[in-house]
Motif scaffolding. Structure first.
Motif, short mmCIF file in Angstrom:
data_model
loop_
_atom_site.label_atom_id
_atom_site.label_comp_id
_atom_site.label_asym_id
_atom_site.label_seq_id
_atom_site.Cartn_x
_atom_site.Cartn_y
_atom_site.Cartn_z
N ILE A 286 5.05 -40.14 26.81
CA ILE A 286 4.62 -39.22 27.86
C ILE A 286 3.09 -39.15 27.89
N VAL A 287 2.53 -39.28 29.08
CA VAL A 287 1.09 -39.13 29.28
C VAL A 287 0.88 -38.10 30.38
N GLY A 288 0.05 -37.11 30.13
CA GLY A 288 -0.12 -36.03 31.10
C GLY A 288 -1.56 -35.74 31.46
N GLU A 289 -2.36 -36.78 31.66
CA GLU A 289 -3.74 -36.56 32.05
C GLU A 289 -4.21 -37.68 32.97
N GLY A 290 -5.21 -37.35 33.81
CA GLY A 290 -5.74 -38.34 34.73
C GLY A 290 -5.32 -38.08 36.16
N SER A 291 -6.18 -38.47 37.10
CA SER A 291 -5.87 -38.33 38.52
C SER A 291 -4.80 -39.34 38.91
N VAL A 292 -4.30 -39.23 40.14
CA VAL A 292 -3.29 -40.18 40.61
C VAL A 292 -3.86 -41.60 40.57
N GLY A 321 7.74 -38.41 43.50
CA GLY A 321 7.55 -36.99 43.26
C GLY A 321 7.18 -36.13 44.45
N SER A 322 6.42 -36.68 45.42
CA SER A 322 6.07 -35.87 46.59
C SER A 322 5.36 -36.74 47.61
N PHE A 323 5.30 -36.23 48.83
CA PHE A 323 4.59 -36.95 49.89
C PHE A 323 3.10 -36.99 49.58
N GLU A 328 -1.93 -40.62 48.07
CA GLU A 328 -2.95 -41.01 47.10
C GLU A 328 -2.61 -42.35 46.47
N ALA A 329 -1.32 -42.58 46.23
CA ALA A 329 -0.90 -43.84 45.61
C ALA A 329 -1.20 -45.02 46.52
N ARG A 330 -0.89 -44.88 47.80
CA ARG A 330 -1.14 -45.98 48.74
C ARG A 330 -2.64 -46.26 48.86
N ASN A 331 -3.43 -45.21 48.81
CA ASN A 331 -4.88 -45.42 48.83
C ASN A 331 -5.33 -46.17 47.58
N ALA A 332 -4.82 -45.76 46.43
CA ALA A 332 -5.21 -46.39 45.16
C ALA A 332 -4.79 -47.86 45.10
N LEU A 333 -3.66 -48.16 45.71
CA LEU A 333 -3.15 -49.54 45.70
C LEU A 333 -3.67 -50.34 46.89
N PRO A 336 -2.29 -50.43 53.34
CA PRO A 336 -2.65 -49.84 54.64
C PRO A 336 -1.67 -48.74 55.03
N GLN A 337 -2.20 -47.66 55.57
CA GLN A 337 -1.35 -46.57 56.04
C GLN A 337 -2.06 -45.83 57.15
N ALA A 338 -1.28 -45.39 58.12
CA ALA A 338 -1.83 -44.62 59.23
C ALA A 338 -1.73 -43.14 58.88
N VAL A 339 -2.85 -42.51 58.61
CA VAL A 339 -2.85 -41.09 58.25
C VAL A 339 -3.95 -40.37 59.00
#
Length: 358
Positions: A286-292, A321-323, A328-333, A336-339
């Motif tokens: 288990i790791v519980g630190e750091g931004s997305v 886990g959530s929208f 944030e995940a798509r940005n990090a990876l 492309p996404q329309a937001v």
């Protein structure tokens, strides 16, 4: 078009002293838009519950209740039956209602009967839509069956192209490949993955029922005996954290907890504490630190290192886990996404937007 429609709605709210929220205003604007476009059919998704939702002013050709699970319990009720009564509020007199396989029929069917509404259970699905799944273990299979039955109610005399019903929206068990060169591409054919690739899965599962289905599918697609499954997850504070954590840890070797950039996001410490409360401590790393973004980079590097070292286990990273996490995940990876530049619904949640517009 918004500039033409919105002032009329805002003026109406002012005259009748209606404290309309952002969701209520956009619902009304959409009605105006559909009238202007002279659409043949429009599909409205309820925002929350049903009985008191702003979309419930619509008198539909058919009502649809997909599935019911314990979610938003602080608003809708503490039991499945209580939530069903709120959801059942969209059943209209004499209008057929199509229900999915995962609803409490004992609670909903009497509501339909009392309003003279035909109660239709969505159980029939052509084999070509099952995609190898059975017993509605996949939400997409379940939703396709429900959509098919709803169309049959609205268009009983027309032939329906079942092949066009299958739909996989973004971040619903959406699979990507992280290549040895560090590039991320969507995986459209599982046969295209190579031994050097790491697989990434994005899924918006955010409650007990969705987590159960997600990790049931994970165990089937990536048996833990031959796959090193790492899960990155974060939840909103209103969710059943213990159940969700239990599902994730039971199917993963590593679990990273993150907090999304949202005021409703749960602190990572609460997620870590939940592993102890459900007796799952020590079942996975288990790791519980750091931004997305930081956590995804860490998990990517660890998985890629393990894959390149020639370990026998295939590396898989599940992000869920959530929208808010998905954005944030798509940005990090760099997917492309329309937001929108700003989440207006989140910003103005539960506020009287109409008076501010005035």
């Amino acid at each position: 078009e918004i500039e033409e429609i919105l002032p009329v709605i805002v003026e109406c709210c002012a005259q009748h002293d209606i404290p309309a929220t952002f969701f209520e205003l956009t619902t009304m604007m959409s009605l105006g838009h559909f009238v202007r476009q002279e659409v043949d059919y429009a599909v409205y998704e309820v925002g929350l519950g049903g009985r008191l939702d702003s979309t419930n002013i619509v008198n539909p050709l058919v009502s649809v209740i997909t599935s019911i699970s314990l979610d938003h319990t602080q608003i809708l009720g503490e039991t499945i039956e209580e939530i069903a009564r709120e959801k059942g509020g969209i059943i209209k007199p004499g209008v057929p209602v199509v229900v999915g396989p995962n609803v409490p029929h004992a609670a909903l069917e009497p509501m339909a009967r009392s309003k003279g509404s035909t109660y239709v259970k969505a159980v029939d699905l052509p084999d070509e839509l099952k995609k190898g799944e059975t017993d509605y273990e996949d939400f997409n299979v379940e939703n396709s069956a429900i959509a098919l039955e709803a169309l049959r109610q609205v268009l009983p005399s027309q032939a329906i192209s079942t092949a066009k019903l299958w739909s996989l929206p973004p971040c619903r068990f959406q699979r990507f490949v992280l290549s040895s060169m560090g590039t991320v591409e969507e995986l459209l054919d599982p046969g295209d993955i190579t031994t050097d690739d790491v697989e990434l899965v994005l899924d918006v599962a955010h409650n007990d029922d969705a987590f159960s289905k997600l990790f049931s599918k994970v165990r089937k697609a990536y048996p833990i005996q031959s796959h090193n499954v790492t899960t990155i997850m974060g939840l909103s504070s209103s969710k059943d954290v213990r159940s969700c954590v239990r599902h994730a840890i039971a199917s993963s070797r590593n679990v990273y907890f993150v907090k999304a950039a949202s005021e409703r996001a749960m602190e990572t410490k609460e997620l870590v504490d939940a592993t102890k409360e459900v007796g799952m401590e020590g079942k996975a790393e288990i790791v519980g630190e750091g931004s997305v973004a930081e956590t995804i980079e860490r998990a990517k590097n660890a998985a890629r290192t393990g894959q390149l070292q020639g370990k026998s286990d295939r590396e898989v990273v599940i992000i869920c886990g959530s929208f808010f996490i998905m954005k944030e995940a798509r940005n990090a990876l760099q997917i492309p996404q329309a937001v929108d530049p700003e989440d207006l619904n989140e910003r103005y949640k539960d506020k009287d937007v109409a008076s501010q517009c005035k």
